[in-house]
Design an enzyme around this catalytic site. Structure first.
Site, PDB file in Angstrom:
ATOM      1  N   HIS A  82      50.637 -15.856  37.998  1.00 15.01           N
ATOM      2  CA  HIS A  82      50.613 -14.400  37.782  1.00 15.01           C
ATOM      3  C   HIS A  82      49.790 -13.748  38.881  1.00 15.01           C
ATOM      4  O   HIS A  82      48.760 -14.261  39.288  1.00 15.01           O
ATOM      5  CB  HIS A  82      50.023 -14.048  36.416  1.00 15.01           C
ATOM      6  CG  HIS A  82      50.341 -12.649  35.997  1.00 15.01           C
ATOM      7  ND1 HIS A  82      51.551 -12.304  35.424  1.00 15.01           N
ATOM      8  CD2 HIS A  82      49.639 -11.505  36.097  1.00 15.01           C
ATOM      9  CE1 HIS A  82      51.556 -10.998  35.170  1.00 15.01           C
ATOM     10  NE2 HIS A  82      50.414 -10.488  35.574  1.00 15.01           N
ATOM     11  N   ASP A 161      49.853  -5.526  24.356  1.00 11.53           N
ATOM     12  CA  ASP A 161      49.826  -5.321  25.810  1.00 11.53           C
ATOM     13  C   ASP A 161      51.054  -4.548  26.271  1.00 11.53           C
ATOM     14  O   ASP A 161      50.962  -3.676  27.133  1.00 11.53           O
ATOM     15  CB  ASP A 161      49.752  -6.658  26.551  1.00 11.53           C
ATOM     16  CG  ASP A 161      49.879  -6.450  28.055  1.00 11.53           C
ATOM     17  OD1 ASP A 161      49.006  -5.753  28.614  1.00 11.53           O
ATOM     18  OD2 ASP A 161      50.852  -6.909  28.662  1.00 11.53           O
ATOM     19  N   ARG A 168      48.574   2.534  30.280  1.00 13.10           N
ATOM     20  CA  ARG A 168      47.572   2.433  31.360  1.00 13.10           C
ATOM     21  C   ARG A 168      48.167   2.875  32.693  1.00 13.10           C
ATOM     22  O   ARG A 168      47.502   3.494  33.515  1.00 13.10           O
ATOM     23  CB  ARG A 168      47.066   0.992  31.470  1.00 13.10           C
ATOM     24  CG  ARG A 168      46.105   0.630  30.354  1.00 13.10           C
ATOM     25  CD  ARG A 168      45.826  -0.864  30.348  1.00 13.10           C
ATOM     26  NE  ARG A 168      45.270  -1.331  31.593  1.00 13.10           N
ATOM     27  CZ  ARG A 168      45.585  -2.506  32.150  1.00 13.10           C
ATOM     28  NH1 ARG A 168      46.419  -3.328  31.568  1.00 13.10           N
ATOM     29  NH2 ARG A 168      45.039  -2.858  33.283  1.00 13.10           N
ATOM     30  N   SER A 183      45.272  -8.058  29.473  1.00 14.60           N
ATOM     31  CA  SER A 183      46.706  -7.836  29.670  1.00 14.60           C
ATOM     32  C   SER A 183      47.376  -9.086  30.236  1.00 14.60           C
ATOM     33  O   SER A 183      48.374  -9.585  29.705  1.00 14.60           O
ATOM     34  CB  SER A 183      46.872  -6.633  30.616  1.00 14.60           C
ATOM     35  OG  SER A 183      48.166  -6.572  31.129  1.00 14.60           O
ATOM     36  N   LYS A 187      49.627 -12.240  27.818  1.00 15.88           N
ATOM     37  CA  LYS A 187      51.041 -12.563  28.104  1.00 15.88           C
ATOM     38  C   LYS A 187      51.193 -14.018  28.495  1.00 15.88           C
ATOM     39  O   LYS A 187      52.091 -14.710  28.055  1.00 15.88           O
ATOM     40  CB  LYS A 187      51.544 -11.732  29.293  1.00 15.88           C
ATOM     41  CG  LYS A 187      51.847 -10.295  28.994  1.00 15.88           C
ATOM     42  CD  LYS A 187      52.635  -9.662  30.117  1.00 15.88           C
ATOM     43  CE  LYS A 187      51.821  -9.307  31.334  1.00 15.88           C
ATOM     44  NZ  LYS A 187      51.077  -8.070  31.253  1.00 15.88           N
TER      45      LYS A 187
END
Ligand code: URA
Length: 449
Positions: A82, A161, A168, A183, A187
């Site tokens: 990520h 999220d 956001r 966040s 995930k």
């Protein structure tokens, strides 16, 4: 409990209990807490932060706001990557098929564009027919069949999220370490992985603009991953110029396909993109135990590009998720045509000293490539193609970039903004590291260049 009291408590810099955070998150997911109250809470977090314990609890509760997918029936160590978000960051599109073609299963749940940064989902959806909204059953089927899957959050995966991410994005509350950590990690922990590689961007185009803040974010993310029993490695990589040569969804898919085809030409503006991609792929291949070290993993990653296996895997992925493979195989003839294509020229001679990636990210939003409001529709054709990278020598009148849009009203401001993002100097700039640091459970150290 009273929501206004909880917002006030955070506004005053106090620590919330697990029950209080749970009350807030559950209320938001169930619709009892409206967007305006959650926005105020998020802004309070932005200014007052969270303690380490609060950040962990926040992540845990976000994770448990939905389902945790069980992929234990799939053989192999499942590894994902990520990024904390960058401009021109299309690494996932190239990396996921590389790593899967090396035998490491990659279950990937990605996000949409956030702030000035692009999102993998928006890029994938610019491929005609490509579905990112698979159900969990379909997600499991695709990874079982082909060893890689790339989807967005379903309503079952970290729904807190999903809802908060969009809020956001439009309330200037992205750049906050505990919110980013909750966040990303909620995930990632929900998707069924065994190990995780994190790419923490640093610089003008990143949410964390200084190396110190990026290090802090990386350490927070790695600590949370480790606390949840997942082997987690983080890298801090540079985002002081866009990665590669394209910004904008379909443009980025085309650049990724060129990289997967190993067809990058001689003036190789994508070399920074591929250096980061091979590093992160190499780390994933090592975590997946298909290489004995990151260096060996990097070699395997390069080989997967050279022998065409990564490109074949990408096409398999596109097909498995409903995409039109001929649009990929034939993108030169299938490129959607924007109404306007405008070239930006250099006013001076010298060296490209800096390319302001934040400014280019914001310019690409104005061209239609990303969202300003939650319900904005993205134009996949819109974006910017860079004809120069930092360090290049240019003469006055040389092309710096071409931008694409359907919005006539964005042409003049787009041209000025993009021209201003290129800083030209009479001195050749010193080269900067692309990869700064590596973080694991034992700490943080400089990455060998
Ligand atoms: N990526 C995410 O998924 N969440 C953030 O908050 C930032 C980047």
């Amino acid at each position: 409990m009273n929501i206004v009291e909880l917002i006030r408590k955070k506004r005053e810099g106090q620590t919330l209990t697990k029950e209080e955070i749970q009350y807030l998150l559950a209320g938001y997911v169930e619709g009892r807490v409206p967007d305006y109250q959650m926005s105020a809470f998020l802004m309070a977090c932005y200014f007052k932060g969270m303690t380490e314990q609060e950040t962990y609890t926040f992540t845990e509760l976000m994770l448990h706001s939905g389902e945790i997918i069980d992929l234990s029936s799939i053989p192999g160590i499942k590894v994902d990557k990520h990024s904390t978000g960058g401009v021109g960051d299309k690494v996932s599109l190239i990396l996921a098929p590389i790593v899967a073609s090396c035998g490491v299963p990659v279950p990937m749940i990605s996000g949409r564009g956030l702030g000035h940064t692009g999102g993998t989902l928006d890029k994938l959806e610019s491929i005609p027919g490509f579905r990112t909204d698979l159900s969990i059953a379909e997600y499991k089927k695709v990874i079982t069949n082909i060893g890689v899957v790339m989807i967005g959050q379903t309503k079952e995966i970290a729904p807190a999220d999903k809802k908060m991410y969009a809020l956001r994005d439009v309330t200037a509350t992205v750049e906050c370490i505990p919110l980013i950590a909750g966040s990303i990690m909620s995930k990632k922990l929900a998707e069924g992985i065994d190990a995780l590689v994190l790419d923490v961007k640093t610089g003008r185009g990143a949410f964390m603009q200084t190396r110190d803040l990026s290090r802090k974010l990386a350490q927070t993310l790695v600590k949370i991953g480790t606390q949840f029993g997942k082997e987690t490695l983080g890298f801090i990589t540079d985002m002081n110029q866009p990665l590669g040569i394209t910004i904008g969804n379909w443009l980025e898919v085309m650049e990724s396909v060129e990289c997967l085809r190993n067809n990058r030409g001689t003036n190789d503006g994508s070399s920074d993109l591929m250096e980061v991609t091979h590093l992160l792929s190499g780390a994933m291949i090592a975590l997946g135990k298909k290489a004995d070290s990151i260096d060996e993993g990097i070699e395997k990653s390069k080989e997967a590009i050279r022998n065409g296996k990564a490109y074949d895997k990408f096409k398999e992925l596109v097909r498995a998720q409903g995409g039109d493979v001929s649009a990929i195989e034939n993108f030169e003839n299938r490129q959607p045509q924007p109404k306007f294509a405008s070239e930006v020229h250099s006013a001076e001679s010298g060296y490209v000293d800096e390319i302001d990636s934040l400014e280019l990210g914001l310019a690409s939003i104005a061209l239609g490539a990303s969202r300003e409001k939650i319900d904005d529709v993205i134009d996949p054709k819109a974006g910017i193609k860079l004809n120069q990278k930092v360090g290049n020598k240019v003469a006055a009148g040389d092309s710096l970039a071409v931008f694409y849009t359907d919005r006539e009203s964005a042409l003049e401001s787009g041209r000025i903004r993009i021209a201003n993002a290129f800083h030209i100097s009479s001195q050749k700039p010193k080269s900067r590291p692309l990869i700064w640091d590596i973080v694991d459970s034992s700490g943080i150290r400089e990455w060998k260049s």
